[in-house]
Enzyme design. Structure first.
Site, PDB file in Angstrom:
ATOM      1  N   TYR A   1       0.704  -1.253   0.015  1.00  0.00           N
ATOM      2  CA  TYR A   1      -0.155  -0.110  -0.098  1.00  0.00           C
ATOM      3  C   TYR A   1       0.945   1.282  -0.032  1.00  0.00           C
ATOM      4  O   TYR A   1       1.832   1.250   0.934  1.00  0.00           O
ATOM      5  CB  TYR A   1      -0.879  -0.100   1.016  1.00  0.00           C
ATOM      6  CG  TYR A   1      -1.862   1.175   1.218  1.00  0.00           C
ATOM      7  CD1 TYR A   1      -3.067   1.128   0.419  1.00  0.00           C
ATOM      8  CD2 TYR A   1      -1.659   2.443   2.006  1.00  0.00           C
ATOM      9  CE1 TYR A   1      -3.994   2.094   0.366  1.00  0.00           C
ATOM     10  CE2 TYR A   1      -2.672   3.541   1.765  1.00  0.00           C
ATOM     11  CZ  TYR A   1      -3.825   3.282   0.953  1.00  0.00           C
ATOM     12  OH  TYR A   1      -4.522   4.364   1.145  1.00  0.00           O
TER      13      TYR A   1
ATOM     14  N   ASP B   1       9.320   4.039   0.684  1.00  0.00           N
ATOM     15  CA  ASP B   1       8.250   4.536   1.385  1.00  0.00           C
ATOM     16  C   ASP B   1       8.363   4.428   2.767  1.00  0.00           C
ATOM     17  O   ASP B   1       8.383   3.214   3.297  1.00  0.00           O
ATOM     18  CB  ASP B   1       7.023   3.829   0.863  1.00  0.00           C
ATOM     19  CG  ASP B   1       5.847   3.979   1.543  1.00  0.00           C
ATOM     20  OD1 ASP B   1       5.974   4.922   2.457  1.00  0.00           O
ATOM     21  OD2 ASP B   1       4.602   3.997   0.874  1.00  0.00           O
TER      22      ASP B   1
ATOM     23  N   LYS C   1       2.775  10.544   7.820  1.00  0.00           N
ATOM     24  CA  LYS C   1       1.945   9.960   9.073  1.00  0.00           C
ATOM     25  C   LYS C   1       2.678  10.787  10.176  1.00  0.00           C
ATOM     26  O   LYS C   1       2.318  12.032  10.579  1.00  0.00           O
ATOM     27  CB  LYS C   1       2.249   8.585   9.306  1.00  0.00           C
ATOM     28  CG  LYS C   1       1.520   7.775   8.080  1.00  0.00           C
ATOM     29  CD  LYS C   1       0.483   6.433   8.576  1.00  0.00           C
ATOM     30  CE  LYS C   1       0.112   5.759   7.310  1.00  0.00           C
ATOM     31  NZ  LYS C   1      -1.208   5.317   7.607  1.00  0.00           N
TER      32      LYS C   1
HETATM   33  C1  PLP Z   1       3.162   2.775   3.540  1.00  0.00           C
HETATM   34  C2  PLP Z   1       2.331   3.763   3.297  1.00  0.00           C
HETATM   35  N1  PLP Z   1       2.585   4.688   2.347  1.00  0.00           N
HETATM   36  C3  PLP Z   1       1.609   5.812   1.898  1.00  0.00           C
HETATM   37  C4  PLP Z   1       0.526   5.903   2.505  1.00  0.00           C
HETATM   38  C5  PLP Z   1      -0.391   6.838   2.318  1.00  0.00           C
HETATM   39  O1  PLP Z   1      -0.709   7.731   3.322  1.00  0.00           O
HETATM   40  P1  PLP Z   1      -1.743   8.826   3.528  1.00  0.00           P
HETATM   41  O2  PLP Z   1      -2.922   7.970   3.960  1.00  0.00           O
HETATM   42  O3  PLP Z   1      -1.255   9.746   4.296  1.00  0.00           O
HETATM   43  O4  PLP Z   1      -2.207   9.378   2.060  1.00  0.00           O
HETATM   44  C6  PLP Z   1       0.166   4.938   3.689  1.00  0.00           C
HETATM   45  C7  PLP Z   1      -1.147   5.025   4.538  1.00  0.00           C
HETATM   46  O5  PLP Z   1      -1.724   4.288   5.246  1.00  0.00           O
HETATM   47  C8  PLP Z   1       0.916   4.061   4.177  1.00  0.00           C
HETATM   48  O6  PLP Z   1       0.922   2.929   5.010  1.00  0.00           O
END
Ligand code: PLP
Length: 438
Positions: free
Chosen positions: A144, A246, A273
């Site tokens: 994700y 990420d 986050k």
């Molecule tokens: C690993 C990872 N990358 C990107 C995101 C996307 O972040 P946002 O929800 O702030 O758009 C998330 C969200 O859960 C995530 O867990």
């Protein structure tokens, strides 16, 4: 208690269904028969509209490292609120926060702030394309990375559509995803060097970046094998592609992020986050030459980049305090709590004799209803029996006074204590006993 929970919350949800598709603005709050509605959070605890208090191990999907309403964050943000929340000009808070994040890892040479992890990942992919002049990206099956068309490909494929393991299909998340977006995303299996490299080799010279999470939550929350990480890094270097990490979730694992675990030097890192101290945030950071594609001071900027609320002083202020407080002592505390919880749950699994295991690292852990940790997304995928046990367990925990992420993932914060962890483990054990008795 559950009777009461359904009454007030059910009324609110009934109203919500009239104004929002599904009654929510984000699907992750959905649970049956209705979402939980919260009125207050303080430290490790949240209180719902029925007045029921719970220990919160979800922490808004791993975005709160100090729990709720940390007094120092509240004080600083309150002061900033009185001075204004957003301007069409810069603020010094942005510069100070940029310096602070850059100081945490030598890989971080330049940084830009945005408003979400989705936006941070999108910007990393666009920066990679601009820097390399290549159209494609590669990502791990099931990982994700937010909602950008390219990043979300094969985020949740099923046995019906994921295809042969040697040639995973690029599965769209949203109906209507342009076929070109699917064709431009190469999906590789996690922790499988041979298959991943074979797939990447088919697109030599075309891939702008390999996007990777070192402990992808939906792939099973198992840290990547160091050999896999090394192999991918070497492939990107040899090919001239970039490595984009990420670290939206994993940055909490070490002082400089999970990339410190692996002694890794990605070209770009996406953050988000918890660095926002409870406010919407994202960041793109990494090599100065790659980041310079966003530099508007050159005659032709390669990747123009903006956002109305990017680097607003409320988020910058909250983030600054939060990250200052998240020092090595705080990291050791949250990581120690997760180890304690993991060991407690593992003992409960052994003693109740149920088929389950725990994955995770740093301050996160996830329960699986299988004997061995899943090695990839396909192994982590729930069958009907696992789904029924895990959703039953999450409900059981809720009734016992605990919240977790809806994958049965627990997230530590500095507000938690060992006593919180021990009472959670005891509740989990009672859940296991119920399963064992079935
Ligand atoms: C690993 C990872 N990358 C990107 C995101 C996307 O972040 P946002 O929800 O702030 O758009 C998330 C969200 O859960 C995530 O867990």
């Amino acid at each position: 208690m559950s009777e009461q929970v359904s009454t007030r919350s059910a009324q609110i949800y009934e109203r919500a269904l009239k104004s929002m598709p599904g009654g929510v603005s984000r699907n992750t709050v959905l649970r049956k028969p209705h979402p939980l509605y919260v009125v207050k959070g303080e430290g490790a605890r949240i209180t719902d509209v029925e007045g029921v208090e719970r220990i919160d191990f979800a922490n808004n999907m791993a975005s709160l490292i100090h729990g709720h309403a940390h007094p120092e964050v509240v004080a600083a943000v309150t002061e900033q609120l009185q001075k204004g929340t957003a301007f069409a000009e810069g603020t010094e808070a942005e510069v100070e926060f940029a310096e602070l994040i850059l100081s945490r890892n030598d890989n971080f040479e330049k940084i830009r702030f945005v408003n979400s992890g989705t936006e941070a990942i999108m910007s990393c992919l666009k920066a990679s394309r601009a820097f390399t002049g290549r159209p494609k990206v590669a990502k791990v099956e099931g990982a994700y990375h937010g909602q950008y068309d390219y990043a979300e490909v094969s985020q949740n494929p099923t046995p019906v559509n994921w295809g042969d393991v040697d040639r995973p299909i690029s599965v769209p998340v949203a109906k209507g995803t342009p076929p070109n977006a699917l064709a431009d995303v190469i999906v590789i299996p996690f922790n499988d060097i041979e298959r991943a490299l074979a797939l990447l080799d088919q697109h030599k010279g075309e891939i702008a970046c390999v996007l990777m999470d070192l402990m992808p939550h939906r792939v099973g929350l198992k840290p990547a094998d160091p050999e896999f990480v090394r192999a991918i890094r070497e492939w990107t270097r040899a090919d001239g592609a970039l490595l984009v990490l990420d670290e939206v979730i994993t940055f909490r694992s070490c002082f400089g992020g999970a990339e410190d675990w692996y002694d890794l030097d990605p070209d770009l890192t996406a953050l988000g986050k918890f660095i926002g101290g409870g406010f919407p945030v994202g960041a793109i950071t990494g090599r100065a030459d790659v980041m310079s594609v966003m530099d508007p001071l050159v005659p032709v900027v390669q990747f123009p980049h903006s956002g109305t609320f990017s680097a607003n002083p409320v988020t910058m202020t909250a983030g600054l305090i939060t990250m200052k407080l998240f020092d090595q002592g705080a990291i050791d505390h949250v990581n120690g709590l997760a180890t304690r919880m993991r060991e407690g749950i593992e003992a409960a699994i052994r003693e109740t004799g149920i088929t389950a295991c725990v994955t995770g690292g740093g301050s996160l852990l996830r329960l699986h209803m299988r004997a061995e940790p899943p090695r990839n997304y396909r192994e982590a995928f729930w069958n009907d029996e696992q789904r029924s046990h895990l959703t039953g367990l999450i409900d059981h925990l809720l009734n016992e006074g605990f919240t977790v992420v809806n994958t049965c993932t627990a997230v530590m914060s500095t507000a938690h204590t060992e006593a919180d962890v021990d009472s959670f483990v005891a509740a989990m054990r009672r859940g296991f006993e119920k399963i064992a008795a079935e």
